[in-house]
Design a protein around this motif. Structure first.
Motif, PDB file in Angstrom:
ATOM      1  N   VAL A  32     -18.466  12.574 -43.942  1.00  0.00           N
ATOM      2  CA  VAL A  32     -19.539  13.400 -44.486  1.00  0.00           C
ATOM      3  C   VAL A  32     -19.560  13.199 -45.991  1.00  0.00           C
ATOM      4  O   VAL A  32     -18.502  13.143 -46.633  1.00  0.00           O
ATOM      5  CB  VAL A  32     -19.324  14.895 -44.158  1.00  0.00           C
ATOM      6  N   MET A  33     -20.763  13.078 -46.553  1.00  0.00           N
ATOM      7  CA  MET A  33     -20.915  12.920 -48.002  1.00  0.00           C
ATOM      8  C   MET A  33     -21.780  14.062 -48.525  1.00  0.00           C
ATOM      9  O   MET A  33     -22.792  14.420 -47.923  1.00  0.00           O
ATOM     10  CB  MET A  33     -21.566  11.575 -48.314  1.00  0.00           C
ATOM     11  N   GLY A 169     -16.893  12.677 -50.704  1.00  0.00           N
ATOM     12  CA  GLY A 169     -16.967  12.723 -49.248  1.00  0.00           C
ATOM     13  C   GLY A 169     -15.617  12.951 -48.607  1.00  0.00           C
ATOM     14  O   GLY A 169     -14.571  12.984 -49.277  1.00  0.00           O
ATOM     15  N   GLU A 170     -15.668  13.123 -47.299  1.00  0.00           N
ATOM     16  CA  GLU A 170     -14.465  13.287 -46.490  1.00  0.00           C
ATOM     17  C   GLU A 170     -14.620  12.440 -45.241  1.00  0.00           C
ATOM     18  O   GLU A 170     -15.647  12.495 -44.572  1.00  0.00           O
ATOM     19  CB  GLU A 170     -14.255  14.753 -46.101  1.00  0.00           C
ATOM     20  N   ALA A 171     -13.590  11.658 -44.946  1.00  0.00           N
ATOM     21  CA  ALA A 171     -13.550  10.868 -43.715  1.00  0.00           C
ATOM     22  C   ALA A 171     -12.392  11.370 -42.872  1.00  0.00           C
ATOM     23  O   ALA A 171     -11.423  11.943 -43.402  1.00  0.00           O
ATOM     24  CB  ALA A 171     -13.381   9.386 -44.030  1.00  0.00           C
ATOM     25  N   LEU A 257     -29.069  17.350 -51.593  1.00  0.00           N
ATOM     26  CA  LEU A 257     -29.134  18.808 -51.463  1.00  0.00           C
ATOM     27  C   LEU A 257     -28.330  19.288 -50.262  1.00  0.00           C
ATOM     28  O   LEU A 257     -27.812  20.403 -50.261  1.00  0.00           O
ATOM     29  CB  LEU A 257     -30.591  19.265 -51.322  1.00  0.00           C
ATOM     30  N   ARG A 258     -28.211  18.442 -49.240  1.00  0.00           N
ATOM     31  CA  ARG A 258     -27.446  18.802 -48.043  1.00  0.00           C
ATOM     32  C   ARG A 258     -26.431  17.715 -47.738  1.00  0.00           C
ATOM     33  O   ARG A 258     -26.645  16.555 -48.089  1.00  0.00           O
ATOM     34  CB  ARG A 258     -28.379  18.995 -46.845  1.00  0.00           C
ATOM     35  N   GLU A 259     -25.375  18.098 -47.067  1.00  0.00           N
ATOM     36  CA  GLU A 259     -24.353  17.122 -46.688  1.00  0.00           C
ATOM     37  C   GLU A 259     -24.935  16.125 -45.687  1.00  0.00           C
ATOM     38  O   GLU A 259     -25.734  16.488 -44.813  1.00  0.00           O
ATOM     39  CB  GLU A 259     -23.145  17.826 -46.088  1.00  0.00           C
ATOM     40  N   MET A 260     -24.512  14.867 -45.826  1.00  0.00           N
ATOM     41  CA  MET A 260     -25.002  13.797 -44.968  1.00  0.00           C
ATOM     42  C   MET A 260     -23.884  13.309 -44.057  1.00  0.00           C
ATOM     43  O   MET A 260     -22.833  12.867 -44.546  1.00  0.00           O
ATOM     44  CB  MET A 260     -25.505  12.621 -45.817  1.00  0.00           C
ATOM     45  N   PRO A 261     -24.057  13.373 -42.732  1.00  0.00           N
ATOM     46  CA  PRO A 261     -23.074  12.768 -41.834  1.00  0.00           C
ATOM     47  C   PRO A 261     -23.256  11.263 -41.788  1.00  0.00           C
ATOM     48  O   PRO A 261     -24.351  10.746 -42.040  1.00  0.00           O
ATOM     49  CB  PRO A 261     -23.387  13.414 -40.483  1.00  0.00           C
ATOM     50  N   GLY A 262     -22.194  10.558 -41.475  1.00  0.00           N
ATOM     51  CA  GLY A 262     -22.281   9.101 -41.384  1.00  0.00           C
ATOM     52  C   GLY A 262     -20.929   8.518 -41.024  1.00  0.00           C
ATOM     53  O   GLY A 262     -20.097   9.179 -40.391  1.00  0.00           O
TER      54      GLY A 262
END
Length: 291
Positions: A32-33, A169-171, A257-262
């Motif tokens: 997530v970023m 981010g966090e992985a 503006l919002r967290e992005m999953p990836g």
């Protein structure tokens, strides 16, 4: 089949090379970023929305009032506490001239101090009903409840403020993926939405203790994410051991503006499949020995 059998020695050699040579050096993991600076604002008390001056995406400065809540019950308690404190203050001022008040001794002074502390505490609670920006940035995730006249519950999340600069981010990796990761190595984040190019980062702190609960709902399987979890007492509990790896020093400055999953592509030391199998076996033996 006859040709393969005649060349079985060559095929066996290729298989051994495939298992022994350290050719794998990249790991793909859910990630997530989001903004490097981000903070949610919540209702400090059960209250009524008295005014809203913030809107989605608005740029704000530190300390700017974004919304004002009101609590008639709190206002009533504060008004009563002020009356009590004022009365005790008068009695303390008149104590040296009144024999009846003198008989109360130092207890009167102590009662006055307690009343002052109560007023200060209630005033502090009332001040927290003003939602202010903790730092300069932009407004995001404004709740539908943040409308004038709406009643909100204590602790209800009303909006988010994200910083004006920087992302992080966090992985999440499993036990196998943890091996070979080193802080400072390269990483790339690829968002699922495709709304931006891959973001180049560096590996930050690497947790060595597994996550008892997943803190990123966007990645949870119960919400359509790739990490298998189950819901226990409102906690997202992973079904296998996962470890958090932070992504920092990213080349994108403008935060979403919002967290992005990836997915994160994490560079690490090259390893062979044979070494990976050995590590898995060692981890199983270690767990069994611990039991």
């Amino acid at each position: 089949m006859s040709a393969w059998w005649r060349r079985r020695a060559d095929l066996l050699g290729l298989l051994l090379l495939f298992l022994i040579l350290p050719w794998q050096n990249e790991l793909s993991s859910p990630a997530v970023m989001g903004a490097a600076q981000s903070q949610g604002l919540y209702a400090a008390e059960a209250a009524v929305v008295a005014g809203v001056s913030a809107r989605e995406g608005q740029r704000v400065r530190a300390g700017q009032v974004l919304a004002q809540l009101a609590s008639p019950q709190l206002d009533q308690r504060l008004a009563l506490a002020r009356v009590v404190e004022a009365d005790l203050a008068w009695q303390v001022a008149q104590q040296s001239f009144n024999s009846e008040l003198q008989s109360k001794g130092t207890a009167l002074q102590q009662q006055w101090q307690a009343a002052r502390q109560q007023v200060a505490g209630l005033q502090s609670q009332r001040d927290r009903l003003a939602l202010t920006a903790p730092f300069a940035g932009r407004v995001a995730d404004v709740s539908e409840a943040l409308r004038r006249g709406t009643v909100v519950a204590q602790g209800e999340r009303l909006l988010q403020v994200v910083g004006a600069d920087g992302v992080r981010g966090e992985a999440y990796v499993d036990e196998d993926g943890l091996a070979g990761l080193r802080r400072g190595d390269a990483a790339r984040f690829v968002p699922d939405s495709g709304e931006t190019w891959a973001i180049a980062c560096r590996l930050g702190p690497i947790d060595r203790l597994n996550q008892a609960a997943l803190e990123q709902p966007l990645l949870a399987s119960v919400y359509g994410g790739p990490i298998p979890v189950e819901l226990r007492d409102h906690d997202l509990v992973p079904l296998r051991a996962i470890f958090r790896v932070r992504l920092e020093d990213c080349d994108r400055r403008a935060p979403p503006l919002r967290e992005m999953p990836g997915w994160a592509r994490l560079s690490r030391e090259r390893y062979s499949l044979l070494l990976l199998g050995w590590r898995r076996l060692a981890a199983v033996l270690e767990r069994e020995a611990g039991l």
